[in-house]
Design a protein around this motif. Structure first.
Motif, PDB file in Angstrom:
ATOM      1  N   TYR A  68       0.809  -1.513  -0.042  1.00  8.68           N
ATOM      2  CA  TYR A  68       0.092  -0.473  -0.075  1.00  8.68           C
ATOM      3  C   TYR A  68       0.941   1.418   0.160  1.00  8.68           C
ATOM      4  O   TYR A  68       0.034   2.183   1.128  1.00  8.68           O
ATOM      5  CB  TYR A  68      -1.314  -0.339   1.644  1.00  8.68           C
ATOM      6  CG  TYR A  68      -1.922  -1.106   1.246  1.00  8.68           C
ATOM      7  CD1 TYR A  68      -3.191  -1.797   0.693  1.00  8.68           C
ATOM      8  CD2 TYR A  68      -1.574  -2.289   2.680  1.00  8.68           C
ATOM      9  CE1 TYR A  68      -3.981  -2.535  -0.007  1.00  8.68           C
ATOM     10  CE2 TYR A  68      -2.641  -3.363   2.562  1.00  8.68           C
ATOM     11  CZ  TYR A  68      -3.427  -3.630   1.273  1.00  8.68           C
ATOM     12  OH  TYR A  68      -4.190  -3.876   1.507  1.00  8.68           O
ATOM     13  N   PHE A  69       1.420   1.416  -1.156  1.00  5.90           N
ATOM     14  CA  PHE A  69       2.914   2.309  -0.655  1.00  5.90           C
ATOM     15  C   PHE A  69       2.145   3.520  -1.419  1.00  5.90           C
ATOM     16  O   PHE A  69       2.431   4.698  -1.045  1.00  5.90           O
ATOM     17  CB  PHE A  69       3.982   1.853  -1.482  1.00  5.90           C
ATOM     18  CG  PHE A  69       5.177   3.013  -1.359  1.00  5.90           C
ATOM     19  CD1 PHE A  69       5.685   2.828   0.567  1.00  5.90           C
ATOM     20  CD2 PHE A  69       5.370   3.986  -2.005  1.00  5.90           C
ATOM     21  CE1 PHE A  69       6.569   3.707   0.842  1.00  5.90           C
ATOM     22  CE2 PHE A  69       7.158   4.386  -1.121  1.00  5.90           C
ATOM     23  CZ  PHE A  69       7.496   4.713  -0.032  1.00  5.90           C
ATOM     24  N   LYS A  70       1.740   3.569  -2.170  1.00  5.92           N
ATOM     25  CA  LYS A  70       0.932   4.225  -2.748  1.00  5.92           C
ATOM     26  C   LYS A  70       0.062   5.008  -1.774  1.00  5.92           C
ATOM     27  O   LYS A  70       0.154   6.710  -1.309  1.00  5.92           O
ATOM     28  CB  LYS A  70      -0.064   3.914  -3.551  1.00  5.92           C
ATOM     29  CG  LYS A  70      -0.708   5.385  -4.975  1.00  5.92           C
ATOM     30  CD  LYS A  70      -1.743   4.883  -5.621  1.00  5.92           C
ATOM     31  CE  LYS A  70      -2.166   5.716  -6.739  1.00  5.92           C
ATOM     32  NZ  LYS A  70      -2.964   6.625  -5.636  1.00  5.92           N
ATOM     33  N   ASN A 126       2.196   6.645   0.585  1.00 11.61           N
ATOM     34  CA  ASN A 126       2.621   8.838  -0.156  1.00 11.61           C
ATOM     35  C   ASN A 126       1.724   9.508  -0.290  1.00 11.61           C
ATOM     36  O   ASN A 126       1.922  10.671   0.286  1.00 11.61           O
ATOM     37  CB  ASN A 126       2.468   8.266  -1.282  1.00 11.61           C
ATOM     38  CG  ASN A 126       4.085   8.043  -2.117  1.00 11.61           C
ATOM     39  OD1 ASN A 126       5.180   8.157  -0.598  1.00 11.61           O
ATOM     40  ND2 ASN A 126       4.664   7.275  -2.960  1.00 11.61           N
ATOM     41  N   ASP A 143       9.441   8.789   0.993  1.00 11.06           N
ATOM     42  CA  ASP A 143      10.901   8.658   1.571  1.00 11.06           C
ATOM     43  C   ASP A 143      11.272   7.660   2.648  1.00 11.06           C
ATOM     44  O   ASP A 143      12.729   6.570   2.757  1.00 11.06           O
ATOM     45  CB  ASP A 143      11.461   9.956   0.804  1.00 11.06           C
ATOM     46  CG  ASP A 143      11.619   9.360  -0.137  1.00 11.06           C
ATOM     47  OD1 ASP A 143      10.537   9.282  -1.348  1.00 11.06           O
ATOM     48  OD2 ASP A 143      11.207  11.137  -1.232  1.00 11.06           O
ATOM     49  N   ARG A 182      17.946  -1.655  -4.254  1.00  6.52           N
ATOM     50  CA  ARG A 182      17.162  -1.051  -4.179  1.00  6.52           C
ATOM     51  C   ARG A 182      16.310  -1.125  -5.999  1.00  6.52           C
ATOM     52  O   ARG A 182      17.285  -0.690  -6.889  1.00  6.52           O
ATOM     53  CB  ARG A 182      16.876   0.246  -3.732  1.00  6.52           C
ATOM     54  CG  ARG A 182      15.391   0.906  -4.265  1.00  6.52           C
ATOM     55  CD  ARG A 182      14.984   2.193  -3.993  1.00  6.52           C
ATOM     56  NE  ARG A 182      13.940   3.243  -4.275  1.00  6.52           N
ATOM     57  CZ  ARG A 182      13.354   4.232  -3.836  1.00  6.52           C
ATOM     58  NH1 ARG A 182      15.094   5.468  -3.946  1.00  6.52           N
ATOM     59  NH2 ARG A 182      12.609   4.770  -4.595  1.00  6.52           N
ATOM     60  N   ARG A 233      -0.951  -9.861   1.639  1.00  5.00           N
ATOM     61  CA  ARG A 233       0.218  -8.860   1.407  1.00  5.00           C
ATOM     62  C   ARG A 233       0.317  -9.288   3.239  1.00  5.00           C
ATOM     63  O   ARG A 233       0.140 -10.111   3.040  1.00  5.00           O
ATOM     64  CB  ARG A 233      -0.097  -7.489   1.737  1.00  5.00           C
ATOM     65  CG  ARG A 233      -0.518  -7.152   0.337  1.00  5.00           C
ATOM     66  CD  ARG A 233      -0.781  -5.396  -0.317  1.00  5.00           C
ATOM     67  NE  ARG A 233      -0.957  -4.859  -1.656  1.00  5.00           N
ATOM     68  CZ  ARG A 233      -2.530  -5.296  -1.890  1.00  5.00           C
ATOM     69  NH1 ARG A 233      -3.177  -6.144  -1.290  1.00  5.00           N
ATOM     70  NH2 ARG A 233      -3.234  -4.579  -3.164  1.00  5.00           N
TER      71      ARG A 233
END
Ligand code: GTP
Length: 394
Positions: free
Chosen positions: A267-269, A272, A281, A303, A382
Motif C-alpha cells: 500500500y505504498f501509494k 505516499n 521516502d 533497491r 500482502r
C-alpha cells in the motif's frame, strides 16, 4: 659525507625550491577552487601560501632586520604545518584539530620563536624549526597511513613521503642541535643542502600526491554514485546484477545454494498519499535500514526500483531464505509500528517472494520466479512471504 653521492649548487637549488613552492601554491589553490566540496583542500592551499610567504621572508632577511625576517618565516612555517595537518585530518574524514590542541600548538610555536630571539641562537632556531617540521610531518604521515584503504595508493604513497620527511628533519634537528659541521647551509655537500634538495622533491611530490588523492576521492564518489541509490544508500539494480553474476558463478563452482528475495512495500501509494512523498521516502529508508540489520554481510541487498527491493543470499536454500524473509518482514513492521498505528488506518508492511537458484538457470530466471512468488504474496493478502516452490507455478 654526502660528497661522494652528489654535490649541489646552493643558489640554483634555492631558486628551484622557490619556484617549486610557488608552483605548488598555485596548483593547490586551483585544486581547491575546482573541487570546493572536498574537505581539507583549502587548508592545503593556505599552507602552501604560508610556505611561499616564509620563503619570501627568508629572502628579505637582508632588507629587514634578520631576527624579524627569520622569526616571521618561522611563524609562517609553523602555522603552515598546523594548517596542513588540520587539512589532512579533514580530508581523511577525522574531526578538525580541537581548539585546545590548536592553542597548545600555537603557544608552543610562539615559545620556540621567542626563545630563539632571547637566546639569539641560530642553532636553536634552526634545530627547533626542523624538529617542528619533523613532528608535524610525522602527524600527517600517521593520519594518512592509518586512514588509507588498500586501493588508495596516492594516500599511502603521500603518507610515506611525509614519514620520510619527518625522519630527515628529525636527523637535521638533532644534527644542528649537536653542532655537527655538516649542517652549514652553504656547504654544497652538507646535510642542509641534501635537505634542501629533499624539500624540492618533497614539495613537488606532496602536491602531486594531493592532486592524485583528490582524484582518487572523486573516482570513489563517482563509483559510489554509479552503484548506489541516492535516497536509501542501498546498492542499485545495476550494481546488484554485477554482484549477482559473480555470486552465481561462485555458487555454481562450489555447488552451493543461492536464494533471491523480491520485496515490495504494501500500500505504498496510500502511504505516499497520507504522509506525502517525503514521508514515503522516510518509509523507504527505514525499510532499508531495518532489513540491513537482519542480513549478513555477505548478503547483497539492493533497491530494485520504486518501492521494490531485492536481496541475494549466497549459501542459503529457499527454506532458509523464507526464515530470513520473515525476519525482514517483522523487523520492518516493528520499525514502523509506532509511527503507523498513530495515524494510518493500516500497518506499514512488506510482501516478499522467495526463489532458489537452479543449476541451469541465469540470474534473470531466479529473479523472475521470485517476482512470481511476490505476486502470489500480494494476491494472498500482502504482509506475507511466499516461497516459489510452494505456489505451484514452476
Ligand atoms: N515516496 C516515494 N514514492 C515512490 C518512490 N518510488 C515509487 N514511489 C511510489 O510508490 C507507489 C507504488 O504504488 P503501487 O505500485 O500502486 O503499489 P502499492 O500502492 O504499494 O500497492 P501494492 O504494492 O499492491 O501493495 C507509487 O505511488 C509511486 O509513486 C520513491 O522514491 N519515493
Amino acid at each position: 659525507m654526502f660528497a661522494s653521492l652528489m654535490s649541489f649548487d646552493i643558489k640554483t637549488l634555492l631558486v628551484a625550491v622557490a619556484l617549486a613552492t610557488t608552483l605548488s601554491a598555485v596548483t593547490r589553490i586551483l585544486l581547491w577552487r575546482t573541487h570546493p566540496g572536498i574537505p581539507g583542500l583549502g587548508h592545503w592551499a593556505g599552507a602552501s601560501v604560508l610556505g611561499t610567504m616564509a620563503l619570501l621572508m627568508i629572502a628579505m632577511r637582508n632588507v629587514v632586520p634578520e631576527w624579524l625576517a627569520l622569526s616571521l618565516a618561522q611563524m609562517l612555517i609553523a602555522m603552515g604545518f598546523i594548517l596542513m595537518w588540520d587539512g589532512f585530518r579533514r580530508f581523511v574524514g577525522r574531526a578538525p584539530l580541537s581548539r585546545p590542541i590548536l592553542m597548545v600548538l600555537i603557544v608552543f610555536a610562539i615559545g620556540l620563536i621567542v626563545a630563539s630571539n632571547v637566546l639569539q641562537s641560530l642553532t636553536f632556531r634552526a634545530s627547533s624549526n626542523a624538529l617542528w617540521i619533523a613532528l608535524l610531518s610525522a602527524m600527517v604521515a600517521q593520519e594518512l597511513l592509518s586512514a588509507a584503504r588498500p586501493r588508495e595508493i596516492a594516500m599511502r604513497v603521500s603518507g610515506w613521503l611525509y614519514a620520510i620527511s619527518a625522519a630527515l628533519f628529525f636527523v637535521r634537528g638533532f644534527a644542528v642541535a649537536t653542532g655537527d659541521a655538516i649542517v652549514d647551509p652553504w656547504n654544497p655537500d652538507g646535510l642542509a643542502a641534501l635537505l634542501l634538495f629533499w624539500w624540492l622533491c618533497f614539495t613537488m611530490g606532496a602536491t602531486l600526491g594531493m592532486v592524485l588523492m583528490a582524484s582518487e576521492r572523486l573516482q570513489k564518489e563517482l563509483d559510489h554514485q554509479a552503484s548506489h541509490d541516492p535516497l536509501t544508500g542501498a546498492l542499485n539494480r545495476r550494481a546488484l546484477l554485477m554482484f549477482a553474476e559473480k555470486e552465481l558463478a561462485r555458487c555454481r563452482r562450489n555447488g552451493q545454494p543461492l536464494s533471491v528475495l523480491m520485496m515490495d512495500l504494501d500500500y505504498f501509494k496510500a502511504i505516499n498519499d497520507h504522509f506525502g512523498h517525503q514521508g514515503g521516502d522516510e518509509f523507504l529508508c527505514r525499510f532499508v535500514s531495518s532489513s540491513q540489520r537482519v542480513l549478513r554481510t555477505e548478503d547483497v541487498f539492493c533497491r530494485f526500483g520504486g518501492e521494490e527491493f531485492l536481496a541475494l543470499l549466497p549459501g542459503i536454500t529457499s527454506e532458509q531464505g523464507l526464515l530470513v524473509a520473515e525476519r525482514i518482514r517483522s523487523a520492518y513492521r516493528s520499525e514502523m509500528e509506532n509511527i503507523t498505528t498513530l495515524s494510518l488506518p493500516f500497518n506499514a508492511t512488506v510482501s516478499i517472494g522467495i526463489s532458489q537458484y537452479r543449476p541451469e538457470e541465469e540470474i534473470d530466471d531466479v529473479i523472475r520466479r521470485a517476482d512470481t512468488a511476490l505476486y502470489q504474496a500480494k494476491a494472498n493478502g500482502r504482509n506475507r512471504c511466499e516461497l516459489m516452490e510452494f505456489c505451484g507455478a514452476e
